[in-house]
Write an enzyme that holds these catalytic residues in place. Structure first.
Site, PDB file in Angstrom:
ATOM      1  N   HIS A   1       0.830  -1.210   0.000  1.00  0.00           N
ATOM      2  CA  HIS A   1       0.000   0.000   0.000  1.00  0.00           C
ATOM      3  C   HIS A   1       0.867   1.264   0.000  1.00  0.00           C
ATOM      4  CE1 HIS A   1      -3.598  -2.385   1.069  1.00  0.00           C
ATOM      5  NE2 HIS A   1      -2.907  -2.942   2.018  1.00  0.00           N
TER       6      HIS A   1
HETATM    7  O1  RIB Z   1      -4.938   0.427   4.707  1.00  0.00           O
HETATM    8  C1  RIB Z   1      -3.554   0.281   4.500  1.00  0.00           C
HETATM    9  C2  RIB Z   1      -2.796   1.239   5.360  1.00  0.00           C
HETATM   10  O2  RIB Z   1      -2.996   0.888   6.714  1.00  0.00           O
HETATM   11  C3  RIB Z   1      -1.271   1.171   5.140  1.00  0.00           C
HETATM   12  O3  RIB Z   1      -0.718   2.448   5.342  1.00  0.00           O
HETATM   13  C4  RIB Z   1      -0.802   0.244   6.211  1.00  0.00           C
HETATM   14  O4  RIB Z   1       0.535   0.531   6.655  1.00  0.00           O
HETATM   15  C5  RIB Z   1      -1.758   0.548   7.316  1.00  0.00           C
HETATM   16  O5  RIB Z   1      -1.254   1.679   7.993  1.00  0.00           O
END
Ligand code: RIB
Ligand code: CA
Length: 316
Positions: free
Chosen positions: A239
């Site tokens: 992500h």
């Molecule tokens: O939904 C994904 C996010 O939530 C990413 O930034 C992961 O590190 C968590 O923080």
């Protein structure tokens, strides 16, 4: 090549850690500062984890502490994906030369933006608490930044609830402040980040490199890979590497400008990013470039190549 000045605000966690490795290894980017916020794990863990990653990549970027809790909500750490220590419960030493400072994240970020007027790219990969405090304390800050490239929200699915993505869910008030700040926003929501995954074979390739960075990257991502399988995902989603990769390789992505607001109430919808992207009814503003597609194969190839460039394989 004129390098791009970048500030990264993160809740180092495992995919934040990979995003830091990527930002360090992309020659196009020039990390000017890192700030940490609670989210995946505690503020203290996020701080020391970021210093651990500093040490792993042989860097010593300044790291500033920010908010130890969201503006209003109580935080619930994402232990399933990030482990108790926030780095997949992998041990990594804190470097002895880690510089420490009492300067708060929001003050250091503003000072940095003032030295790079109109140029500093702010990357946010955790809950938006530090950004919201910074934008409230320094109203000129959104206009001083070149842009905000953030991981958060979604035009479609949720992950921490059916409606909301974790970063926006954890601090909806902060996300709402950032989305209406007037900053030039690139929103890397779940629509694109769920496509940006590393496969088990990709992780094996990193480990087989014989480098500490490669081995650490696989090891810290194993709990998240196991968690991803619960959601029938093909691999482990990077992500937080999306807002970083976009700055150096925007050609990998497709997106559309849209209006985006954040629900801050709602029994079932708190933290949901509400967008007019697919709606007949349009907002009178387009406040974000919402990324929707990524060329996963090229994304993964560049990410692995950059991670493995950080150190040469240990001599056998
Ligand atoms: O939904 C994904 C996010 O939530 C990413 O930034 C992961 O590190 C968590 O923080
Ligand atoms: Ca994160």
């Amino acid at each position: 090549m004129k390098r791009i000045p970048v500030w990264i605000d993160c809740d180092t966690g495992v995919d934040d850690a990979v995003a830091l490795l990527l930002a360090h290894a992309l020659p196009e980017l020039d990390i000017r500062g890192i700030s940490v916020v609670c989210g995946n794990t505690s503020l203290e863990n996020a701080y020391f984890n970021t210093q651990r990653i500093n040490g792993l990549m042989g860097a010593n970027y300044p790291v500033y502490q920010g908010a130890e809790k969201p503006l209003l909500k109580e935080v619930k750490f994402a232990v399933t994906f990030h482990g108790i220590n926030g780095l997949g419960d992998v041990d990594l030493p804190v470097p002895e030369n880690a510089a420490s400072t009492d300067e708060k994240a929001w003050d250091a970020l503003y000072a940095c933006a003032c030295t790079h007027p109109g140029e500093l790219r702010l990357v946010a990969t955790g809950p938006m608490t530090n950004l919201a405090i910074a934008f409230t304390k320094y109203p000129a800050l959104p206009g001083l930044l070149h842009s905000v490239s953030l991981m958060g929200g979604s035009a479609s699915v949720g992950n921490i609830s059916p409606a909301a993505e974790f970063n926006f869910y954890t601090d909806p008030q902060a996300a709402a402040i950032v989305m209406r700040s007037g900053a030039d926003i690139v929103m890397c929501g779940l629509d694109v980040t769920l496509q940006a995954f590393l496969t088990p074979e990709d992780l094996d390739e990193l480990e087989a490199s014989g480098t500490r960075v490669g081995s650490f990257t696989k090891a810290c991502l194993l709990p998240a890979l196991k968690g991803s399988r619960m959601y029938n995902l093909t691999g482990v989603c990077m992500h937080d590497s999306c807002p970083v990769m976009y700055l150096a390789h925007p050609e990998l992505f497709e997106g559309e400008k849209a209006g985006v607001v954040v629900e801050t109430r709602g029994t079932f919808t708190s933290g949901k990013s509400v967008t007019d992207l697919y709606s007949d009814k349009q907002f009178p503003f387009k406040n974000a470039l919402v990324l929707l597609k990524v060329d996963r194969d090229r994304f993964a190839s560049i990410l692995k190549e950059r991670i493995l460039s950080i150190e040469k394989p240990e001599a056998v």
